[in-house]
Design a protein around this motif. Sequence first.
Motif, PDB file in Angstrom:
ATOM      1  N   GLU A 122       0.862  -1.181   0.000  1.00 53.01           N
ATOM      2  CA  GLU A 122       0.000   0.000   0.000  1.00 53.01           C
ATOM      3  C   GLU A 122       0.898   1.230   0.000  1.00 53.01           C
ATOM      4  OE1 GLU A 122      -3.650  -0.256   2.439  1.00 53.01           O
ATOM      5  OE2 GLU A 122      -2.763  -2.159   3.096  1.00 53.01           O
ATOM      6  N   ASP A 181       4.291   7.070   2.733  1.00 51.60           N
ATOM      7  CA  ASP A 181       4.034   5.869   3.523  1.00 51.60           C
ATOM      8  C   ASP A 181       4.043   4.636   2.615  1.00 51.60           C
ATOM      9  OD1 ASP A 181       3.514   4.490   5.868  1.00 51.60           O
ATOM     10  OD2 ASP A 181       1.344   4.749   5.717  1.00 51.60           O
ATOM     11  N   LYS A 186       3.614   0.477   2.955  1.00 52.95           N
ATOM     12  CA  LYS A 186       3.286  -0.679   3.804  1.00 52.95           C
ATOM     13  C   LYS A 186       3.397  -1.933   2.964  1.00 52.95           C
ATOM     14  CE  LYS A 186       0.048   1.934   6.616  1.00 52.95           C
ATOM     15  NZ  LYS A 186      -1.355   2.230   6.842  1.00 52.95           N
ATOM     16  N   ASN A 245       2.874  -6.137   3.257  1.00 50.93           N
ATOM     17  CA  ASN A 245       2.351  -7.224   4.082  1.00 50.93           C
ATOM     18  C   ASN A 245       2.289  -8.510   3.292  1.00 50.93           C
ATOM     19  OD1 ASN A 245       1.514  -5.884   6.682  1.00 50.93           O
ATOM     20  ND2 ASN A 245       0.434  -4.619   5.224  1.00 50.93           N
TER      21      ASN A 245
END
Length: 160
Positions: free
Chosen positions: A144, A150, A152, A154
């Motif tokens: 993301e 930012d 991210k 996962n």
Amino acid sequence: MKILVVSDTHKNYAVLKSAVESNMDADVVIHLGDGEHEFLDVSRDYPQKAMVYVGGNCDFGQHELTHIVHACGYKIFCCHGHEYHVHNGLELLVSEARKNGCKIALFGHTHLYRTEIIDGVFVMNPGSLDSPRNHNKPTFGVIELDRSGDIKMNIFAVEN
């Protein structure tokens, strides 16, 4: 922006289709190789979905071995990994990503998932959707991004 990252599906159409269907909100699907046939089939199933494919060591079609994706102000280096000897370390991969001005480097090939930051480069291997190693469950990755900086990353296991 959401990016679905998959690799090493090795002719398993059903598991790739399931990963795409469970992430229909992804803006882009990146397949990191060793799954050319099912990737083409899923691409035909979802023509509205932006999809990227790089060739792996088990692919026989004419595919780029690397690709740089531009997403949300970031450059993402994509490869299967065999050309960068990822079984022996990630130095070559990270070096190539940095040389190309990429903040993110994606690779497959090892069938082992991992996420880490090396020399300021966000590195992800989503593992394998078809044949994971070390008794892991099949996995895929999700990145993301936003314009504020930012990032991210996962890893998600596929439940059987």
